[in-house]
Write a protein that holds these residues in place. Structure first.
Motif, PDB file in Angstrom:
ATOM      1  N   ARG A 100      -4.294  37.196  41.893  1.00  0.00           N
ATOM      2  CA  ARG A 100      -4.208  38.615  42.279  1.00  0.00           C
ATOM      3  C   ARG A 100      -3.245  39.379  41.374  1.00  0.00           C
ATOM      4  O   ARG A 100      -2.571  40.322  41.795  1.00  0.00           O
ATOM      5  N   GLY A 101      -3.113  38.907  40.150  1.00  0.00           N
ATOM      6  CA  GLY A 101      -2.257  39.613  39.193  1.00  0.00           C
ATOM      7  C   GLY A 101      -0.805  39.161  39.183  1.00  0.00           C
ATOM      8  O   GLY A 101      -0.014  39.595  38.369  1.00  0.00           O
ATOM      9  N   GLY A 102      -0.453  38.267  40.113  1.00  0.00           N
ATOM     10  CA  GLY A 102       0.948  37.883  40.247  1.00  0.00           C
ATOM     11  C   GLY A 102       1.254  36.562  39.582  1.00  0.00           C
ATOM     12  O   GLY A 102       0.411  36.011  38.879  1.00  0.00           O
ATOM     13  N   PRO A 103       2.461  36.045  39.795  1.00  0.00           N
ATOM     14  CA  PRO A 103       3.560  36.666  40.535  1.00  0.00           C
ATOM     15  C   PRO A 103       4.064  37.913  39.803  1.00  0.00           C
ATOM     16  O   PRO A 103       4.064  37.939  38.565  1.00  0.00           O
ATOM     17  N   GLY A 104       4.494  38.884  40.591  1.00  0.00           N
ATOM     18  CA  GLY A 104       4.845  40.172  39.993  1.00  0.00           C
ATOM     19  C   GLY A 104       3.605  40.746  39.342  1.00  0.00           C
ATOM     20  O   GLY A 104       2.535  40.772  39.942  1.00  0.00           O
ATOM     21  N   LEU A 106       7.889  36.597  43.721  1.00  0.00           N
ATOM     22  CA  LEU A 106       9.034  36.550  42.805  1.00  0.00           C
ATOM     23  C   LEU A 106      10.344  36.539  43.582  1.00  0.00           C
ATOM     24  O   LEU A 106      11.287  35.843  43.219  1.00  0.00           O
ATOM     25  N   ALA A 107      10.378  37.307  44.684  1.00  0.00           N
ATOM     26  CA  ALA A 107      11.629  37.434  45.437  1.00  0.00           C
ATOM     27  C   ALA A 107      12.066  36.108  46.028  1.00  0.00           C
ATOM     28  O   ALA A 107      13.262  35.844  46.132  1.00  0.00           O
ATOM     29  N   VAL A 108      11.115  35.288  46.438  1.00  0.00           N
ATOM     30  CA  VAL A 108      11.506  34.070  47.160  1.00  0.00           C
ATOM     31  C   VAL A 108      11.437  32.813  46.297  1.00  0.00           C
ATOM     32  O   VAL A 108      11.663  31.716  46.809  1.00  0.00           O
ATOM     33  N   GLU A 141      19.230  34.189  43.042  1.00  0.00           N
ATOM     34  CA  GLU A 141      19.626  35.388  43.773  1.00  0.00           C
ATOM     35  C   GLU A 141      19.404  36.648  42.940  1.00  0.00           C
ATOM     36  O   GLU A 141      19.030  37.698  43.456  1.00  0.00           O
ATOM     37  N   ARG A 142      19.588  36.509  41.637  1.00  0.00           N
ATOM     38  CA  ARG A 142      19.391  37.666  40.761  1.00  0.00           C
ATOM     39  C   ARG A 142      17.930  38.109  40.757  1.00  0.00           C
ATOM     40  O   ARG A 142      17.612  39.282  40.829  1.00  0.00           O
ATOM     41  N   GLN A 143      17.061  37.107  40.701  1.00  0.00           N
ATOM     42  CA  GLN A 143      15.621  37.419  40.704  1.00  0.00           C
ATOM     43  C   GLN A 143      15.218  38.059  42.043  1.00  0.00           C
ATOM     44  O   GLN A 143      14.379  38.955  42.085  1.00  0.00           O
ATOM     45  N   LEU A 144      15.828  37.568  43.132  1.00  0.00           N
ATOM     46  CA  LEU A 144      15.547  38.133  44.454  1.00  0.00           C
ATOM     47  C   LEU A 144      15.882  39.616  44.456  1.00  0.00           C
ATOM     48  O   LEU A 144      15.071  40.456  44.872  1.00  0.00           O
TER      49      LEU A 144
END
Lengths: 322, 477
Positions: A266-270, B449-451, B455-458
């Protein structure tokens, strides 16, 4: 100076096989020609209508729509160049085009490299009956639906339960987060795309290789060429027209990649695997910004045209026609 | 044979001409098929009802259609099943039908699209509900007001909830007992949950995932945000709606808190409690207790859960039928409330997330009275018993969530499903503003990406989510 004199006025002309062609009876020639033309148009009509309705009209409509705001539900409103200025400042669009270009470079090089390498192997090392088998085997993925292929590849590359990680685990490799990291996702998208598409280029190369006369290689051998040098100085130049066609088609297709990244990530991650066509789809059918989506489509079309024109321009230097 | 026509006498032109005539004849003969005018109910004044599903799903509604026709023989009904990957995809297809000038009259819409439809496409039901208030009183008395409020938009009601599902916590009972775990307490905390996952991990080191979740609006990150008393969007309530609450829920204990509907108009991804909830999930991923939130499909999850390769996962009552079909016995799994946050202002509320669905009448419906008759009939006990004969979802009527529905299939604590609303009145719907598609895209894009980093990437992913949400909410739906 021409060696053949023009036929004198009134002299009956000869047809190709030398027989004297009978002049048509007075008054019938124009109507026969008209009938013939009408028949030609009649046979061309389905294609012309089909191309017009399903290709030309949508292209023109998309170009026009790029200058409007339209959400399907209300009437389109003229927006001038606003859609184009918006997409230039939209970071997602910029990233998607960057991803697409990166994808094209890697996927096309891999696709053509794998296809050419396998074509040479199959042509030189295998008996005819095995050649037939591999021709079908390598072409087979292409006739499968890209969405279906991507769905089962998604299962294969699942980090926890996928077969790929299970196989790697049997040789002590820890589970790879294939579809949940930017690098892993990009690798899987490229692999799946190349696996599904290299068969077509393979067939083109195989055809080109089989048309190279054996005598050319014999002559090269007599001149002392062996192995790689033979391929470098005989094979590659002689199949260069095919390489041009294969690369043009591969680049055009890769610039329009959608199914694999859409289903797999789906284009991810990000935004790591978001492509230009994905952004067009999302902008049009999920955000209902059809004008902006058309503007992105127009930019993509111009990019494809520019890349193709560049290829043909460069081909004058690198393509060898016998 | 002198008069007979020999094959070689037929010129190519004649043969091609004959072929052309044949094609024209075949086209003319199949014209009704090509133009789809032979589809029963097409262009004959039938009430067209669009649902998300397959032809089999449409056929499953036939009993309800037949029962409706017995009551209203003058109204023809055509159920159109539209296949789609998810609700977002389904709404895109409905919008395409609208653009093509062929919109359905009634659409089955889930919370994800409720505000999009209310804002752009649907007809308020206020007049109809007022007109048939006596009949509707029985319906509202049986349906929790939280479900109804989810379909209020700026003071008007747009749908009647038919079915719903909360994000409860399913667990595999044999995995739990093998890990030395007892059934979780009703008020367990997120830290208890983490300890349970760690116990399962110790007992099942390989090829097993203690917690599996997906990156979607329902059942993904949002239940954890709600548990911590926050969300990735700001949440407000619209004024209005008293006409409904005063008439149908005058003595409900939560009457005072009811409103004219939810409003999600601003991004809230930079709220410290959002960061805290994400950080908790990041810790689960980092420690091998939970998966990265892939785009998991329900079907594969059912199989993995039924085969004991997943310990826990958030899901609603809709999962029961699937687990039974996958071969799980009624005692092989159970369901618990979603954990509450261990500390902070939200810890007492134990807020859950739910999604609901019901019929919306399109503004373009040819015969709105007929459409309302269908909506009203579908909300009746008779119709809902025909539609929800198996636990493949949770009926909106409290009286239908009973022992009989779960008999022989489980779970033992099926009461958890409706108790989620009755015991936790703060429980709220999926945050889905009219710009839901863009909002969901922004969420899916950034959650993984957040998880899954440091911590910086979060923080960077949540900052990106905040920016994307700002853009998404700025758009006109």
């Amino acid at each position: 100076m021409s060696t053949t004199a023009a036929p004198e006025k009134g002299t009956p002309r000869l047809s190709e096989n030398g027989r004297r062609r009978q002049p048509p009876p007075a008054g019938t020639a124009p109507s026969a020609a008209r009938g013939s033309r009408a028949m030609a148009w009649l046979f061309l009509a389905p294609t012309i209508v089909g191309m017009g309705v399903f290709t030309l009209v949508p292209i023109v409509a998309s170009i026009l729509l790029a200058f409007f705001r339209w959400d399907i539900l209300s009437a389109p409103q003229f927006a001038g160049l606003a859609n184009f200025t918006e997409i230039t400042s939209d970071p997602t669009v910029r990233v998607a085009f960057g991803n697409t270009i990166g994808f094209v470079v890697v996927a096309v090089v891999l696709q053509l490299g794998v296809a050419l390498g396998l074509a040479v192997l199959v042509q030189e090392r295998l008996p005819n009956w095995l050649r037939v088998f591999f021709r079908s085997a390598f072409f087979f993925p292409l006739i499968l639906s890209a969405a279906s292929v991507s769905i089962f590849m998604k299962y294969l590359f699942n980090e926890q339960f996928g077969v790929v990680n299970w196989l790697l685990g049997t040789v002590g490799v820890p589970a790879v987060p294939w579809l949940t990291t930017p690098v892993g996702s990009a690798c899987v998208v490229v692999l799946v795309y190349v696996w599904q598409n290299f068969g077509f280029s393979f067939l083109l190369f195989l055809g080109a290789l089989s048309s190279i006369p054996q005598e050319t290689y014999e002559a090269a051998s007599i001149d002392g060429a062996t192995g790689w040098r033979k391929h470098r100085h005989v094979t590659l130049p002689l199949i260069s027209p095919t390489t041009l066609v294969a690369s043009v088609m591969a680049i055009i297709n890769a610039l329009q990649v959608f199914d694999q990244p859409y289903v797999l990530t789906r284009g991810g991650p990000g935004d790591s695997t978001r492509t230009a066509v994905m952004v067009i789809f999302e902008t049009a059918f999920q955000r209902l910004e059809f004008g902006k989506a058309s503007a992105i489509g127009v930019v993509l079309m111009l990019l494809i045209m520019a890349v193709t024109a560049l290829q043909f321009r460069l081909s004058k230097r690198f393509v060898f026609y016998q | 044979m002198g008069d007979s026509i020999r094959l070689r006498d037929i010129s190519r032109r004649t043969a091609l001409g004959a072929l052309g005539v044949g094609i024209l004849g075949a086209t003319a003969a199949s014209w009704p098929r090509l133009t789809a005018t032979d589809i029963p109910g097409r262009n004959d004044g039938s009430l067209s009802i669009a649902i998300l599903g397959t032809a089999a799903d449409a056929a499953a509604r036939q009993k309800a259609v037949d029962a409706f026709r017995r009551l209203h023989p003058e109204i023809k009904v055509r159920v159109q099943a539209i296949q789609a990957v998810d609700w977002k995809d389904f709404f895109s297809k409905i919008l395409t039908m609208v653009a093509a000038g062929n919109p359905p009259d009634v659409v089955y819409v889930a919370t994800e699209g409720a505000q999009l439809f209310a804002e752009k496409l649907a007809q308020p039901l206020d007049e109809f509900v007022r007109r048939d208030a006596n009949v509707m009183a029985e319906y509202f008395a049986d349906v929790h007001p939280s479900l109804v409020e989810a379909f209020m938009y700026r003071g008007s009601l747009y749908q009647l909830p038919m079915d719903w599902n909360a994000a409860n916590m399913y667990y595999n009972t044999s995995v739990f007992s093998a890990s030395g775990l007892a059934r979780p307490a009703d008020d367990w905390t997120h830290l208890d949950f983490r300890a349970a996952l760690a116990a399962m991990r110790r007992a099942n080191p390989d090829g097993f995932t203690p917690y599996y979740w997906t990156n979607r609006l329902f059942g993904g990150v949002v239940p954890w945000l709600y548990a911590n008393g926050t969300s990735f969007l700001s949440e407000e309530r619209a004024a209005g709606g008293d006409w409904l609450w005063d008439r149908f829920y005058p003595s409900d204990p939560s009457r005072a808190s009811r409103s004219g509907g939810y409003l999600w108009e601003g991004p809230n991804a930079d709220d410290p409690r959002v960061v805290e909830a994400f950080d908790f999930l990041r810790g689960l991923v980092k420690d091998g207790l939970g998966v990265r939130p892939e785009e998991g499909g329900g079907n594969s999850l059912v199989g993995l859960f039924a085969s004991g390769r997943i310990g826990t996962t958030p899901a609603g009552g809709y999962w029961v039928q699937g687990l039974a079909e996958a071969g799980m016995g009624p005692d092989a799994f159970d369901v618990a409330f979603f954990p509450r946050w261990a500390s902070g202002p939200a810890s007492a509320a134990q807020r859950h997330q739910f999604g609901t669905a019901g019929y919306a009448i399109m503004k373009t419906a040819k015969d709105k009275d007929a459409a309302w008759e269908w909506v009203k009939f579908s909300a009746s006990r008779e119709a809902m018993e025909l539609l929800f004969a198996t636990p493949s979802t949770t009926p909106a009527r409290r009286s239908m969530v009973n022992e009989a529905l779960y008999s022989g299939k489980g779970p033992a604590h099926w009461k958890v499903f409706y108790d989620t609303l009755d015991r936790f009145p703060a429980t709220g719907p999926i945050p889905a503003p009219p710009q839901q598609a863009a909002v969901e895209t922004a969420l899916i894009k950034n959650v993984s990406l957040a998880v899954s980093g440091d911590e910086r990437q979060l923080k960077s992913a949540l900052a990106s989510l905040q920016g994307d949400l700002e853009l998404a909410l700025r758009r006109t739906p």
